[in-house]
Motif scaffolding. Structure first.
Motif, PDB file in Angstrom:
ATOM      1  N   GLU A  76       0.840  -1.196   0.000  1.00 47.06           N
ATOM      2  CA  GLU A  76       0.000   0.000   0.000  1.00 47.06           C
ATOM      3  C   GLU A  76       0.879   1.251   0.000  1.00 47.06           C
ATOM      4  O   GLU A  76       1.880   1.320   0.720  1.00 47.06           O
ATOM      5  N   ASP A  77       0.515   2.219  -0.810  1.00 48.98           N
ATOM      6  CA  ASP A  77       1.295   3.451  -0.927  1.00 48.98           C
ATOM      7  C   ASP A  77       1.112   4.287   0.333  1.00 48.98           C
ATOM      8  O   ASP A  77       0.007   4.704   0.667  1.00 48.98           O
ATOM      9  N   LEU A  78       2.235   4.542   1.031  1.00 60.30           N
ATOM     10  CA  LEU A  78       2.177   5.312   2.263  1.00 60.30           C
ATOM     11  C   LEU A  78       2.742   6.724   2.071  1.00 60.30           C
ATOM     12  O   LEU A  78       3.301   7.303   2.997  1.00 60.30           O
ATOM     13  N   LYS A  79       2.596   7.257   0.887  1.00 57.97           N
ATOM     14  CA  LYS A  79       3.037   8.624   0.627  1.00 57.97           C
ATOM     15  C   LYS A  79       2.183   9.612   1.424  1.00 57.97           C
ATOM     16  O   LYS A  79       1.009   9.363   1.696  1.00 57.97           O
ATOM     17  N   ASP A 105       7.544  11.251   1.579  1.00 54.10           N
ATOM     18  CA  ASP A 105       7.706   9.986   2.298  1.00 54.10           C
ATOM     19  C   ASP A 105       7.498  10.212   3.790  1.00 54.10           C
ATOM     20  O   ASP A 105       7.885  11.253   4.334  1.00 54.10           O
ATOM     21  N   PRO A 106       6.903   9.246   4.496  1.00 53.88           N
ATOM     22  CA  PRO A 106       6.735   9.379   5.947  1.00 53.88           C
ATOM     23  C   PRO A 106       8.042   9.170   6.693  1.00 53.88           C
ATOM     24  O   PRO A 106       8.986   8.574   6.159  1.00 53.88           O
ATOM     25  N   TYR A 107       8.103   9.662   7.921  1.00 58.26           N
ATOM     26  CA  TYR A 107       9.223   9.386   8.807  1.00 58.26           C
ATOM     27  C   TYR A 107       9.041   7.972   9.370  1.00 58.26           C
ATOM     28  O   TYR A 107       7.925   7.457   9.444  1.00 58.26           O
ATOM     29  N   THR A 108      10.158   7.364   9.784  1.00 61.43           N
ATOM     30  CA  THR A 108      10.097   6.041  10.409  1.00 61.43           C
ATOM     31  C   THR A 108      10.635   6.125  11.830  1.00 61.43           C
ATOM     32  O   THR A 108      11.798   6.476  12.036  1.00 61.43           O
ATOM     33  N   PHE A 109       9.773   5.833  12.804  1.00 62.21           N
ATOM     34  CA  PHE A 109      10.174   5.769  14.204  1.00 62.21           C
ATOM     35  C   PHE A 109      10.222   4.295  14.608  1.00 62.21           C
ATOM     36  O   PHE A 109       9.250   3.566  14.413  1.00 62.21           O
ATOM     37  N   THR A 110      11.358   3.872  15.172  1.00 64.27           N
ATOM     38  CA  THR A 110      11.521   2.481  15.589  1.00 64.27           C
ATOM     39  C   THR A 110      11.398   2.385  17.104  1.00 64.27           C
ATOM     40  O   THR A 110      12.109   3.096  17.833  1.00 64.27           O
ATOM     41  N   ILE A 111      10.511   1.522  17.563  1.00 68.41           N
ATOM     42  CA  ILE A 111      10.243   1.356  18.992  1.00 68.41           C
ATOM     43  C   ILE A 111      10.422  -0.109  19.382  1.00 68.41           C
ATOM     44  O   ILE A 111       9.975  -1.009  18.680  1.00 68.41           O
ATOM     45  N   LYS A 112      11.118  -0.325  20.500  1.00 66.33           N
ATOM     46  CA  LYS A 112      11.244  -1.666  21.072  1.00 66.33           C
ATOM     47  C   LYS A 112      10.325  -1.768  22.279  1.00 66.33           C
ATOM     48  O   LYS A 112      10.458  -0.993  23.229  1.00 66.33           O
ATOM     49  N   ASN A 147       8.753  -0.822  13.382  1.00 66.12           N
ATOM     50  CA  ASN A 147       8.864   0.418  12.614  1.00 66.12           C
ATOM     51  C   ASN A 147       7.488   1.060  12.441  1.00 66.12           C
ATOM     52  O   ASN A 147       6.559   0.415  11.948  1.00 66.12           O
ATOM     53  N   LEU A 148       7.377   2.306  12.830  1.00 66.94           N
ATOM     54  CA  LEU A 148       6.130   3.055  12.699  1.00 66.94           C
ATOM     55  C   LEU A 148       6.303   4.128  11.633  1.00 66.94           C
ATOM     56  O   LEU A 148       7.213   4.959  11.723  1.00 66.94           O
ATOM     57  N   GLN A 149       5.450   4.098  10.614  1.00 70.55           N
ATOM     58  CA  GLN A 149       5.472   5.116   9.571  1.00 70.55           C
ATOM     59  C   GLN A 149       4.605   6.292  10.025  1.00 70.55           C
ATOM     60  O   GLN A 149       3.423   6.121  10.286  1.00 70.55           O
ATOM     61  N   VAL A 150       5.204   7.466  10.121  1.00 72.13           N
ATOM     62  CA  VAL A 150       4.521   8.622  10.713  1.00 72.13           C
ATOM     63  C   VAL A 150       4.482   9.779   9.720  1.00 72.13           C
ATOM     64  O   VAL A 150       5.501  10.122   9.103  1.00 72.13           O
ATOM     65  N   ALA A 163       1.426  14.022  12.374  1.00 69.69           N
ATOM     66  CA  ALA A 163       1.794  13.081  13.446  1.00 69.69           C
ATOM     67  C   ALA A 163       0.942  11.820  13.430  1.00 69.69           C
ATOM     68  O   ALA A 163       0.960  11.036  14.376  1.00 69.69           O
ATOM     69  N   GLU A 164       0.195  11.603  12.357  1.00 72.09           N
ATOM     70  CA  GLU A 164      -0.624  10.399  12.235  1.00 72.09           C
ATOM     71  C   GLU A 164       0.257   9.195  11.907  1.00 72.09           C
ATOM     72  O   GLU A 164       1.140   9.264  11.052  1.00 72.09           O
ATOM     73  N   THR A 165       0.013   8.086  12.599  1.00 73.75           N
ATOM     74  CA  THR A 165       0.719   6.844  12.304  1.00 73.75           C
ATOM     75  C   THR A 165       0.018   6.132  11.156  1.00 73.75           C
ATOM     76  O   THR A 165      -1.172   5.830  11.234  1.00 73.75           O
ATOM     77  N   LEU A 166       0.761   5.882  10.094  1.00 77.87           N
ATOM     78  CA  LEU A 166       0.200   5.254   8.901  1.00 77.87           C
ATOM     79  C   LEU A 166       0.378   3.743   8.998  1.00 77.87           C
ATOM     80  O   LEU A 166       1.481   3.257   9.269  1.00 77.87           O
ATOM     81  N   VAL A 167      -0.687   3.020   8.765  1.00 78.60           N
ATOM     82  CA  VAL A 167      -0.645   1.558   8.879  1.00 78.60           C
ATOM     83  C   VAL A 167      -0.926   0.953   7.511  1.00 78.60           C
ATOM     84  O   VAL A 167      -1.993   1.176   6.926  1.00 78.60           O
ATOM     85  N   ALA A 168       0.032   0.200   7.008  1.00 76.76           N
ATOM     86  CA  ALA A 168      -0.136  -0.460   5.706  1.00 76.76           C
ATOM     87  C   ALA A 168      -0.775  -1.828   5.904  1.00 76.76           C
ATOM     88  O   ALA A 168      -0.543  -2.501   6.916  1.00 76.76           O
ATOM     89  N   GLY A 169      -1.580  -2.222   4.949  1.00 78.01           N
ATOM     90  CA  GLY A 169      -2.186  -3.548   5.003  1.00 78.01           C
ATOM     91  C   GLY A 169      -1.160  -4.619   4.712  1.00 78.01           C
ATOM     92  O   GLY A 169      -0.015  -4.337   4.344  1.00 78.01           O
TER      93      GLY A 169
END
Length: 371
Positions: A50-53, A89-96, A106-109, A114-120
């Motif tokens: 899915e396009d997360l642009k 392109d979205p930013y990528t925040f990595t959380i453990k 990896n969270l695409q933001v 500040a919305e977190t984008l969720v790909a299928g």
């Protein structure tokens, strides 16, 4: 009475080439076939995902504001932030979520909202992972498949060397070399098959050797260490450098470290910021040149918590052996020069896939002729 031919060096090379090829043919066919597909693994996944642009609207939110929103919505420890050079392109925040995780989530933001984008789910993930397992382990358990692929790769390197020897004509004259550079398409199918094996194998030889030498680094730890000793620097060195850190009670926030990165790396490119953690108690920055010669060659910087620059490693200034060691993976996969080298590697892998087939047909035809 017909005189029996004496055993020669060329006959020895031919026998080594023949029997190693027959012994490893099926394995090499599967490894090279899967390698051809994996040459465009990222492109295949990108086509189906899915396009997360994001749509640029107004000004981007600060990293501090994005971090605050992430911490509110997601539990865990923030370990890194990736800032792409492409504004869409979205930013990528990595959380453990726990320290035992190796890579984290990896969270695409969206940096504007500040919305977190969720790909299928991506249907290509399973497809590519199947061929990854085939390429690395022949679909077996890694402890079984890895050494088998490694031994077959060694055979392939020997086949490449012996094949080059056999490619040279018996009489080293200029006119005799012409046949090795072209495929005689108007000849019968046996001659065409021979030329496909002989000529295409010659053209793909250098790339097959590069893929074989680098690929063995994943098969045998001893080989990897030996190659590192040979070139004078470790291969796959994932250890963090050690520094004498200044005493400080303050830690830069993300906005401040982004400003430091802009001063250290005054050029366009994708930026990755790794936060201080258990492995390294300092910031680690990595940025590639958007207009550089290689999309995988990146400069690095190490920043203390108080903002002091500990070290800057410019890729172009590194010794050649260190550059080679850091490019082992892209040299193996063909990513080293971007799409240009990927296409070349794809064609070379296709040729390598065909060599066990054309070679076996040559052997069968010779057996029929003897009978």
């Amino acid at each position: 009475m017909k005189k029996k031919k004496s055993f020669s060096f060329r006959k020895l090379i031919n026998d080594v080439h023949l029997w190693l090829g027959l012994a490893s043919g099926i394995i090499l066919f599967l490894v090279c076939l899967s390698g051809s597909i994996l040459a465009f693994e990222h492109e295949i996944k990108a086509f189906f995902e899915e396009d997360l642009k994001v749509e640029p609207k107004g000004e981007k939110l600060s990293l501090n504001a994005l971090e605050t929103k992430i911490r509110q919505d997601h539990a865990g420890t923030l370990t890194s932030v990736s800032i792409p050079s492409d504004q869409s392109d979205p930013y990528t925040f990595t959380i453990k979520e726990n320290p035992e995780e190796r890579r984290g989530t990896n969270l695409q933001v969206n940096p504007y909202t500040a919305e977190t984008l969720v790909a299928g789910p991506n249907p290509a993930d399973g497809f590519c992972f199947l061929f990854f397992r085939m390429h690395r382990w022949l679909l077996f358990d890694s402890s079984i498949g890895r050494p088998i692929v490694g031994v077959a790769t060694i055979f392939f390197l020997i086949l490449s060397i012996t094949g080059l020897v056999l490619w040279f004509p018996r009489k080293l004259k200029r006119k005799n070399f012409k046949a090795g550079f072209k495929i005689k398409t108007k000849a019968n199918w046996k001659r065409v098959n021979h030329d496909l094996h002989n000529t295409l194998g010659f053209y793909a030889l250098i790339f097959i050797v590069i893929m074989g030498i680098t690929g063995l680094c994943w098969s045998f730890e001893g080989y990897r260490e030996g190659l590192g000793n040979l070139i004078g620097t470790p291969v796959f060195n994932r250890s963090s450098p050690e520094f004498e850190l200044p005493e400080t009670t303050t830690t830069l926030d993300l906005d401040a470290i982004e400003e430091v990165a802009a001063r250290v790396f005054p050029f366009d490119g994708d930026l990755n910021i790794s936060l201080p953690g258990d492995r390294a108690d300092y910031f680690s920055l990595r940025k590639n040149h958007a207009s550089g010669w290689s999309p995988v060659a990146a400069d690095r910087a190490y920043i203390a918590k108080n903002g002091e620059v500990l070290s800057v490693d410019v890729f172009a200034d590194k010794p050649l052996n260190v550059q080679f060691a850091s490019l082992i993976k892209p040299l193996h996969t063909g990513e080293v020069f971007g799409m240009f080298s990927k296409i070349i590697y794809f064609l070379a892998c296709l040729i390598a896939t065909s060599l066990p087939i054309t070679g076996t047909l040559i052997w069968i035809n010779k057996m029929k002729k003897k009978k």
